[in-house]
Motif scaffolding. Sequence first.
Motif, PDB file in Angstrom:
ATOM      1  N   ALA A 197      -7.061  -1.819   5.848  1.00 10.52           N
ATOM      2  CA  ALA A 197      -6.961  -0.780   4.673  1.00 10.52           C
ATOM      3  C   ALA A 197      -5.592  -0.218   4.673  1.00 10.52           C
ATOM      4  O   ALA A 197      -5.325   0.363   3.387  1.00 10.52           O
ATOM      5  CB  ALA A 197      -8.254   0.201   4.808  1.00 10.52           C
ATOM      6  N   GLN A 198      -4.893  -0.026   5.541  1.00  7.40           N
ATOM      7  CA  GLN A 198      -3.770   0.538   5.628  1.00  7.40           C
ATOM      8  C   GLN A 198      -2.740  -0.021   6.689  1.00  7.40           C
ATOM      9  O   GLN A 198      -3.291  -0.159   7.773  1.00  7.40           O
ATOM     10  CB  GLN A 198      -3.848   2.161   5.770  1.00  7.40           C
ATOM     11  N   PHE A 199      -1.318  -0.300   6.400  1.00  6.59           N
ATOM     12  CA  PHE A 199      -0.466  -0.731   7.362  1.00  6.59           C
ATOM     13  C   PHE A 199       0.301   0.593   7.321  1.00  6.59           C
ATOM     14  O   PHE A 199       0.951   1.176   6.419  1.00  6.59           O
ATOM     15  CB  PHE A 199       0.297  -1.915   6.933  1.00  6.59           C
ATOM     16  N   ALA A 200       1.014   0.850   8.841  1.00  7.95           N
ATOM     17  CA  ALA A 200       1.726   1.823   9.118  1.00  7.95           C
ATOM     18  C   ALA A 200       2.822   1.249   9.913  1.00  7.95           C
ATOM     19  O   ALA A 200       2.721   0.869  11.005  1.00  7.95           O
ATOM     20  CB  ALA A 200       1.103   3.256   9.622  1.00  7.95           C
ATOM     21  N   ILE A 201       4.164   1.433   9.367  1.00  9.20           N
ATOM     22  CA  ILE A 201       5.267   0.858  10.024  1.00  9.20           C
ATOM     23  C   ILE A 201       5.881   2.052  10.431  1.00  9.20           C
ATOM     24  O   ILE A 201       6.615   2.642   9.616  1.00  9.20           O
ATOM     25  CB  ILE A 201       6.223   0.000   9.360  1.00  9.20           C
ATOM     26  N   THR A 202       6.417   2.005  11.743  1.00  6.47           N
ATOM     27  CA  THR A 202       6.959   3.270  12.510  1.00  6.47           C
ATOM     28  C   THR A 202       8.254   2.690  13.009  1.00  6.47           C
ATOM     29  O   THR A 202       8.300   1.465  13.293  1.00  6.47           O
ATOM     30  CB  THR A 202       6.234   4.173  13.488  1.00  6.47           C
ATOM     31  N   TYR A 203       9.448   3.610  13.015  1.00  4.32           N
ATOM     32  CA  TYR A 203      10.656   3.109  13.521  1.00  4.32           C
ATOM     33  C   TYR A 203      11.274   4.314  14.245  1.00  4.32           C
ATOM     34  O   TYR A 203      10.847   5.343  13.955  1.00  4.32           O
ATOM     35  CB  TYR A 203      11.241   2.401  12.137  1.00  4.32           C
ATOM     36  N   PRO A 204      12.315   3.921  15.202  1.00  2.95           N
ATOM     37  CA  PRO A 204      12.747   4.897  15.819  1.00  2.95           C
ATOM     38  C   PRO A 204      13.560   5.906  15.076  1.00  2.95           C
ATOM     39  O   PRO A 204      14.206   5.708  14.069  1.00  2.95           O
ATOM     40  CB  PRO A 204      13.735   4.131  16.953  1.00  2.95           C
ATOM     41  N   ASN A 205      13.808   7.244  15.583  1.00  3.58           N
ATOM     42  CA  ASN A 205      14.770   8.290  14.921  1.00  3.58           C
ATOM     43  C   ASN A 205      16.108   7.946  14.737  1.00  3.58           C
ATOM     44  O   ASN A 205      17.013   8.504  13.990  1.00  3.58           O
ATOM     45  CB  ASN A 205      14.470   9.645  15.812  1.00  3.58           C
ATOM     46  N   TYR A 206      16.574   6.921  15.692  1.00  4.05           N
ATOM     47  CA  TYR A 206      18.137   6.477  15.540  1.00  4.05           C
ATOM     48  C   TYR A 206      18.335   5.478  14.576  1.00  4.05           C
ATOM     49  O   TYR A 206      19.603   4.839  14.464  1.00  4.05           O
ATOM     50  CB  TYR A 206      18.621   6.312  16.843  1.00  4.05           C
TER      51      TYR A 206
END
Length: 170
Positions: A72-81
């Motif tokens: 129902a939802q995709f969440a793509i996280t990525y690094p702070n840099y």
Amino acid sequence: MRRLLSALAVTSCLLAGFPAMTWGQTLPGLTLFSGVKNENQLPFRLDFGGQTNSWDRYILRIPEKKMKLAVAQFAITYPNYYKGTFDPKKVEVRVKGKKVPLSEVKWNKESRVLEIFPQEPVPAGNKVEVVLSNVKNPAFGGTYYFNCQILSPGDVPLLRYLGTWIISVS
């Protein structure tokens, strides 16, 4: 005969070099010391080579075997840099090559997450591609870990980890 052999040698060298160039920005292949187990590494493709400070299209793939639940939802996280930018209006989800209608795409810059909400849940057991167009790559190269998490319909509202795309920008 000598010219023919030299032309054949040059041609074979050129042809042998093409696969290496075209596969250069796909699934990372052999990754040593990444900290991500091999079974958790997800395949991807950068359409325009992953060059620093340039525009690109990221095609982030999720294999069928990883899609054990409807999404129902995709969440793509990525690094702070990672200092690139995304265009939420140019995000697509494809199932078996067909575009899935999206109800909303949110880019939370502070939390470093791209949330993608399909209008209807994406069925389990399908190969999925998340296409991020109009991506501005960071000005400085590096290796970036993009994590994929999903939320199943009717599930406890906790995101489940699916895997990681290890993306290199050079």
